[in-house]
Design a protein around this motif. Structure first.
Motif, PDB file in Angstrom:
ATOM      1  N   HIS A  66       0.896  -1.208   0.168  1.00  0.00           N
ATOM      2  CA  HIS A  66      -0.039   0.047   0.082  1.00  0.00           C
ATOM      3  C   HIS A  66       0.870   1.277  -0.079  1.00  0.00           C
ATOM      4  N   HIS A 236      -9.673   1.979   1.314  1.00  0.00           N
ATOM      5  CA  HIS A 236      -9.361   2.753   2.329  1.00  0.00           C
ATOM      6  C   HIS A 236     -10.562   2.885   3.250  1.00  0.00           C
ATOM      7  N   HIS A 259      -6.356   0.461   6.803  1.00  0.00           N
ATOM      8  CA  HIS A 259      -6.126   1.484   8.060  1.00  0.00           C
ATOM      9  C   HIS A 259      -6.904   0.812   9.051  1.00  0.00           C
TER      10      HIS A 259
HETATM   11 FE    FE Z   1      -3.273   5.068   1.675  1.00  0.00          FE
END
Ligand code: FE
Ligand code: DI6
Length: 400
Positions: A66, A236, A259
């Protein structure tokens, strides 16, 4: 050409654990691993080329799954503002944040973007990275997204690195579409994605599901388009708030949701069932001084595969070292060094849909590996930065 690599130990990372082989031998044939095991069991035969690894620890080449490596300008000024107490959301609302990088990226030429990104990738490669994913998302119009994706493709051709390209057109609302987010999503679905996919520039499709970006309903329209184009999706999700984007991602069999600080146990269950990898980004967690941890226990309990990546980007994670991210994964996110290394090898490969060919040292896989002059595998998440002595093999050939 057949090569025997010996006088080493291996952490193969098969099944997501160290799977240590002491006094190992590795046989590569062309670009692939033909055999790996204890040296005592090496099949008899003729090995025309033999390399002495001098007691090194061999791991799979590291995979940064990522990143937003291609961008114009930088945002160290905003970093100073944040240190004075201005929040990331306030900076974004005032026209800074992603929008300022969009302006700089639109203004940059392909050659300029290539040169600055190549330098950043050199830093990652100095850390043993052999595969990287790079997202677009700072162009936000067809021509500028195409420019970014072409640079990403060119990086994969010109550097000794495997590069996966992800279209993140749904990263932020471009200035042309203020207050018209649904129209921008329609433009992405009707024009941008079909054109960019037809040009062969896209390996996967990503979006930013967040109150200051796009809603789950808008993201779902992007996912439906990706599905129609035969492209895998990523998301995300749950970085700043809980919108259950990770559950949405799971419903679309996403490769990963990334995340995840604000995800719930139900989200974790859904991801586990779908085989969606949790990509944790400790650089952004650290840089934004986040205090809320992703639900590590729920992820483990439900058996979600966990990857660790740099999120290299100018706003929230100007991170040029994946090994430093492994350290932060342990120190900030409470992962073990073994989990962290799996997160930058086999689980990262899965987050890119590459686990059949990359991410572990197993017969039949691509021969991308690093021979580190370290005492133990945990040393990879122990040292804070610096450059470790090592030899890097990519596609069966030593490159460093
Ligand atoms: Fe990112
Ligand atoms: N989350 C992030 O951390 C980055 N993008 C995203 O969706 C931030 C990108 C930036 O601030 O430039």
């Amino acid at each position: 050409m057949k090569t025997l690599w010996q006088n080493c130990h291996a952490a193969t990372m098969a099944q997501g654990v160290y799977s240590i082989i002491e006094d190992a031998a590795i046989v590569t044939q062309g670009e692939h691993i033909q055999w790996i095991g204890p040296r005592a069991q090496l099949p008899a035969g003729d090995y025309p080329a033999v390399t002495d690894l001098k007691g090194a620890w061999v791991t799979p080449g590291l995979i940064d799954c990522h990143t937003h490596t291609v961008f114009g300008g930088n945002r160290s000024g905003e970093f100073e503002q944040r240190l004075q107490g201005v929040s990331y959301a306030e900076i974004a609302a005032a026209g800074g944040g992603i929008a300022s990088t969009v302006r700089a990226t639109r203004a940059a030429s392909e050659d300029e973007l290539f040169a600055s990104a190549a330098k950043r990738l050199e830093s990652l490669m100095d850390d043993g990275v052999t595969t990287v994913e790079i997202k677009s998302g700072y162009g936000l119009d067809l021509a500028s997204e195409r420019k970014m994706l072409r640079v990403i493709r060119r990086l994969g051709v010109e550097l000794p690195l495997s590069v996966r390209s992800t279209c993140l057109a749904a990263h932020a609302l471009p200035p042309e579409y203020v207050d018209r987010a649904d129209d921008y999503i329609e433009h992405i679905c009707a024009e941008m994605l079909p054109a960019l996919a037809a040009e062969g520039l896209v390996d996967a499709v990503d979006a930013f599901c967040e109150y200051l970006a796009f809603s789950p309903a808008q993201v779902e329209r992007v996912f439906i388009t990706a599905q129609r184009l035969g492209l895998p999706v990523k998301l995300h999700a749950e970085q700043l708030s809980s919108l259950h984007g990770s559950s949405l991602a799971a419903r679309y069999q996403a490769l990963s949701a990334d995340h995840l600080e604000f995800m719930t146990e139900d989200d974790a269950r859904a991801m586990a069932e779908a085989g969606t990898v949790a990509v944790l980004l400790p650089g952004a967690f650290y840089f934004l001084r986040e205090t809320r941890l992703p639900p590590m226990d729920a992820l483990r309990k439900h058996g979600v595969k966990i990857a660790v990546a740099s999120d290299l980007n100018p706003g929230t994670s100007p991170a040029l070292s994946l090994r430093l991210m492994l350290n932060m994964a342990c120190t900030c996110l409470r992962m073990t060094p073994e989990e962290a290394l799996a997160g930058a090898t086999i689980h990262a490969a899965q987050a890119l849909g590459m686990a059949a060919s990359h991410g572990s040292l197993e017969a039949g896989k691509v021969a991308d590996f690093v021979a580190w002059h370290i005492d133990r595998p945990a040393d990879l998440s122990y040292w804070l930065g610096g450059e470790l002595e090592k030899r890097v093999v990519r596609h069966g050939v030593e490159i460093d």
